[in-house]
Write a protein that holds these residues in place. Structure first.
Motif, PDB file in Angstrom:
ATOM      1  N   ILE A  18     105.043 -35.943 -25.695  1.00  0.00           N
ATOM      2  CA  ILE A  18     104.657 -36.787 -24.559  1.00  0.00           C
ATOM      3  C   ILE A  18     103.686 -36.055 -23.647  1.00  0.00           C
ATOM      4  O   ILE A  18     102.672 -36.620 -23.205  1.00  0.00           O
ATOM      5  CB  ILE A  18     105.909 -37.230 -23.770  1.00  0.00           C
ATOM      6  CG1 ILE A  18     106.760 -38.172 -24.626  1.00  0.00           C
ATOM      7  CG2 ILE A  18     105.515 -37.905 -22.460  1.00  0.00           C
ATOM      8  CD1 ILE A  18     108.080 -38.559 -23.977  1.00  0.00           C
ATOM      9  N   GLY A  22     100.798 -37.509 -25.971  1.00  0.00           N
ATOM     10  CA  GLY A  22     101.086 -38.909 -25.693  1.00  0.00           C
ATOM     11  C   GLY A  22     100.008 -39.556 -24.844  1.00  0.00           C
ATOM     12  O   GLY A  22      99.345 -38.904 -24.031  1.00  0.00           O
ATOM     13  N   ARG A  23      99.837 -40.846 -25.007  1.00  0.00           N
ATOM     14  CA  ARG A  23      98.869 -41.581 -24.201  1.00  0.00           C
ATOM     15  C   ARG A  23      99.308 -41.598 -22.736  1.00  0.00           C
ATOM     16  O   ARG A  23     100.496 -41.465 -22.439  1.00  0.00           O
ATOM     17  CB  ARG A  23      98.718 -43.009 -24.722  1.00  0.00           C
ATOM     18  CG  ARG A  23      98.104 -43.071 -26.117  1.00  0.00           C
ATOM     19  CD  ARG A  23      97.812 -44.494 -26.526  1.00  0.00           C
ATOM     20  NE  ARG A  23      97.159 -44.553 -27.834  1.00  0.00           N
ATOM     21  CZ  ARG A  23      96.706 -45.662 -28.391  1.00  0.00           C
ATOM     22  NH1 ARG A  23      96.862 -46.829 -27.763  1.00  0.00           N
ATOM     23  NH2 ARG A  23      96.119 -45.626 -29.574  1.00  0.00           N
ATOM     24  N   LEU A  26     102.250 -43.708 -21.930  1.00  0.00           N
ATOM     25  CA  LEU A  26     103.519 -43.158 -22.403  1.00  0.00           C
ATOM     26  C   LEU A  26     104.038 -42.119 -21.419  1.00  0.00           C
ATOM     27  O   LEU A  26     105.238 -42.085 -21.105  1.00  0.00           O
ATOM     28  CB  LEU A  26     103.340 -42.542 -23.786  1.00  0.00           C
ATOM     29  CG  LEU A  26     104.586 -41.878 -24.396  1.00  0.00           C
ATOM     30  CD1 LEU A  26     105.709 -42.888 -24.557  1.00  0.00           C
ATOM     31  CD2 LEU A  26     104.247 -41.230 -25.736  1.00  0.00           C
TER      32      LEU A  26
END
Length: 267
Positions: A18, A22-23, A26
């Motif tokens: 994350i 992660g985007r 997210l």
């Protein structure tokens, strides 16, 4: 020990994914979720009486605080004002049935805990490498770990016996030393392999200061638990307790880092 190993085996890869890959949405969702759970834990710790509105507000306000800091940071002060007015208006309507400690728990969870988790987003928005999002965890968990093993080995003098009887002065010093060591190691790794330009002297100073902040955070949340007779804030991390048990130091360190990284020229 099994549950601690299980949490670490699952949690560390999830955290790394994350934080590093992660985007943004997210990351936002994870922070909002943690903030909401933490806010709920704080309210349940302080209030033994169930109140549907306050229980929902304790979760809802910190989630929205994180979201507001991400999507409309210029209006965060307005969100804090509206949240405070809403909680106090409800208390007034209940005609004294709501205690001030309940109100304080909701607003502390919503504003302080939510704002602290949102500090990760402020670091991210500053344009630095995403590796820096790991620094609050490093400068919190390293301090806790070194303090624990130092205290276990040579601890003799109690640090704050009325707040956390097992913590020692020797452990606290060991935690500070470990923080500086890990901070310098982080700087070396970033400079060596990720194109960082971190100055070692400011990083040592920052790590030392964050070690003090981390220990204040740890003891602060222990103080709250002791006052209300609670062993753990929750069970979501099994033997590690709840969000506030696991991230107590982080909640103090991350806003400190967000405020001082650029000032100390460590980015």
């Amino acid at each position: 020990m099994r549950s601690r190993i299980l949490v670490a085996a699952v949690g560390v890869p999830v955290l790394l994914y994350i934080v590093l890959w992660g985007r943004p949405l997210l990351l936002l969702g994870a922070l909002a979720l943690l903030a909401g759970i933490g806010g709920g834990e704080m309210y349940r710790c302080v209030s033994k009486e169930a109140d549907r509105f306050l229980s929902v507000a304790a979760v809802f306000i910190p989630c929205l605080t994180v979201g507001c800091c991400y999507s409309c940071p210029d209006y965060v002060s307005w969100w804090f004002l509206l949240s405070t007015l809403a909680v106090f208006a409800y208390a007034v309507c209940r005609g004294g049935a709501v205690r001030f400690d309940q109100i304080s728990a909701v607003l502390f969870g919503g504003i302080a805990i939510g704002y602290a988790f949102a500090a990760f987003l402020r670091i991210y928005a500053s344009g630095v490498s995403r590796g820096y999002l790991l620094l609050p965890f490093i400068l919190s968990f390293a301090c806790d770990t070194f303090a624990y093993f130092t205290g276990l080995t040579i601890g003799r003098h109690k640090l704050a016996p009325r707040v956390s009887p097992k913590k020692t002065v020797e452990g606290a010093v060991g935690g500070l030393a470990g923080n500086v060591l890990c901070g310098l190691l982080f700087a070396w790794v970033m400079n060596r392999w990720f194109g960082g330009t971190i100055s070692y002297e400011p990083m040592a100073l920052l790590s030392l200061f964050c070690g003090v902040v981390a220990q204040i955070g740890d003891l602060s949340f222990s103080l709250i638990k002791r006052e209300f007779g609670v062993k753990d804030y929750g069970k979501i991390f099994l033997a590690h307790g709840g969000v506030l048990d696991r991230f107590d130091s982080v909640l103090f360190v991350v806003p400190t880092l967000a405020a001082l990284m650029q000032f100390l020229n460590v980015t």
